[in-house]
Design an enzyme around this catalytic site. Structure first.
Site, PDB file in Angstrom:
ATOM      1  N   LYS A 108      41.072  30.253  46.400  1.00  0.00           N
ATOM      2  CA  LYS A 108      40.984  31.528  45.706  1.00  0.00           C
ATOM      3  C   LYS A 108      39.632  31.604  45.003  1.00  0.00           C
ATOM      4  O   LYS A 108      39.087  30.520  44.721  1.00  0.00           O
ATOM      5  CB  LYS A 108      42.118  31.731  44.707  1.00  0.00           C
ATOM      6  CG  LYS A 108      42.391  30.583  43.732  1.00  0.00           C
ATOM      7  CD  LYS A 108      41.314  29.975  42.903  1.00  0.00           C
ATOM      8  CE  LYS A 108      40.567  30.835  41.918  1.00  0.00           C
ATOM      9  NZ  LYS A 108      39.482  30.104  41.194  1.00  0.00           N
ATOM     10  N   TYR A 127      44.080  34.216  37.988  1.00  0.00           N
ATOM     11  CA  TYR A 127      45.355  33.524  37.752  1.00  0.00           C
ATOM     12  C   TYR A 127      46.295  34.406  36.925  1.00  0.00           C
ATOM     13  O   TYR A 127      47.495  34.484  37.200  1.00  0.00           O
ATOM     14  CB  TYR A 127      45.132  32.201  37.014  1.00  0.00           C
ATOM     15  CG  TYR A 127      44.564  31.114  37.884  1.00  0.00           C
ATOM     16  CD1 TYR A 127      45.395  30.285  38.630  1.00  0.00           C
ATOM     17  CD2 TYR A 127      43.198  30.903  37.961  1.00  0.00           C
ATOM     18  CE1 TYR A 127      44.879  29.286  39.429  1.00  0.00           C
ATOM     19  CE2 TYR A 127      42.662  29.907  38.761  1.00  0.00           C
ATOM     20  CZ  TYR A 127      43.510  29.097  39.496  1.00  0.00           C
ATOM     21  OH  TYR A 127      42.993  28.115  40.299  1.00  0.00           O
TER      22      TYR A 127
END
Ligand code: NDP
Length: 360
Positions: free
Chosen positions: A129, A213
């Protein structure tokens, strides 16, 4: 933990069902999927240590701009010197039968290129990510993997992490009653000279790197997709670090049920990541929710008082994600955090920047 069929469908839709797959199913054979690790930096080290703890995965090739470093790591993991590649000769990996999948652990701007090159080489892709720099790249990555008939998973390790999953389960079971709001910060004080401060390499600032996140957590905690987003960004420290990317972003989201979320991210202060969820019957919080160890679940709801420290140590998160991806590769299953999950976050990140007045 037992899940109803409806819970499983909702969690599965968010890529969170993997932890509930019975271990007998997850351990269907003793085959090991061979990974080529692309980019031998900090996260690659965690991943390789995690892979070493699995029973279904192994490191079989390395791709690096630094041959000397790669040779040292190859010796540690038993990788043949003929299986060390540079970025220039990477495409030759197509001819290496020991490599079934790649793990893309490069700066963000290189994720799309190496995912697409790996797919063309016939390798499955586990990509770090943030998935890439923008929606168009994410769509191209998904299309390339579909065309090559290889799997694409985005390394959202919290989707495979027990404390995050327990928080989701408590919420789905109604322990908090009707969830009303979520708060989640995550940031750190960045050193000058990091590639993360280059817009070309990183795409943007802390939102791409760590704010993602909090964004992703709000989605898996609610089980919903944001309906409205509003954001602000700022640069406070004029010390040269933030000439290209933002220092701070704060954003709010409203979900279709009416749940509201408030998130912040920064490169200017140490801000341990957590989320706190408030519902009509109480609250829960996961401290250190997004780091590699020390996760702590606290909460008070309907006469229950929780305070649980997860004793798991790094690299357990990486072990779990590698285990899951190899299981999917070996059994022809779709990963629980596929490219489409990364694409959704790219869309929301784009919207956060747009409403903050930043073009990416
Ligand atoms: P590092 O800087 O530690 O490592 C990146 C590696 O990429 C380098 O060591 C280098 O490897 C290679 N590389 C190739 N080109 C460049 C370049 N132009 N500049 C810098 N490095 C280059 O980064 P991280 O490991 O911290 O991050 C890598 C990716 O992992 C990022 O996308 C980040 O968002 C993600 N990440 C994910 C985390 C998670 O918990 N899931 C946590 C931290 C990062 P070599 O010398 O071998 O060529």
């Amino acid at each position: 933990m037992t899940l109803t069929r409806r819970d499983f469908a909702r969690i599965g839709a968010l890529g969170l069902a993997a932890r509930f797959v019975p271990s007998a199913l997850a351990q269907s054979n003793d085959r090991k999927t061979g990974y080529a690790v692309i980019g031998l930096g900090r996260i690659a080290d965690h991943f390789m240590r995690g892979v070493r703890n699995t029973t279904n995965s192994k490191i079989t090739a390395l791709v690096s701009g630094h041959r000397d470093k790669a040779e040292k790591i190859a010796a540690q993991y038993g990788v043949a010197s003929g299986s060390i590649y540079s970025y220039e000769n990477f495409d030759e990996i197509a001819k290496n039968p020991a490599v079934e999948a790649v793990y893309v652990a490069l700066p963000n701007s290189m994720h799309a290129e190496y995912t697409i090159r790996a797919a063309k080489a016939g390798k499955h892709v586990l990509c770090e990510k943030p998935m890439c720099l923008n929606v168009a790249e994410a769509e191209a990555m998904i299309a390339a993997c579909k065309k090559a008939n290889v799997k694409l998973m985005i390394a959202y390790r919290c989707h495979y992490e027990p404390t995050n999953l327990k928080a989701v389960k408590l919420i789905r079971d109604g322990a908090l009653g009707q969830v009303q709001s979520i708060e989640s910060p995550f940031g750190f004080n960045i050193r000058a000279g990091e590639w993360r401060l280059s817009k070309k390499l990183a795409g943007g600032g802390p939102l791409f790197d760590v704010g993602i996140y909090s964004l992703n957590a709000c989605r898996y905690l609610t089980g919903e997709e944001p309906a409205q987003i509003s954001a602000y960004a700022s640069v406070i420290d004029k010390d040269g670090r933030f000439n290209e990317v933002e220092e701070n972003v704060g954003w709010t989201m409203r979900f279709p049920s009416g749940i509201v979320a408030s998130c912040t991210t920064t490169y200017g202060a140490n801000m341990p990541g957590y989320f706190r969820v408030y519902g009509s019957k109480g609250w829960l919080q996961v401290d250190q929710a997004f780091v590699y160890e020390g996760l702590r679940l606290r909460g008070e709801f309907e006469g229950t008082k929780l305070d649980e420290l997860n004793p798991a140590r790094d690299p357990s998160h990486f072990q779990a994600e590698a285990d899951h991806f190899s299981h999917c590769v070996q059994n022809g299953l779709e990963p629980q955090s596929p490219g489409e999950e990364g694409l959704r976050d790219m869309r929301y990140i784009t919207e956060i920047y747009r409403t903050a007045g930043i073009s990416i």
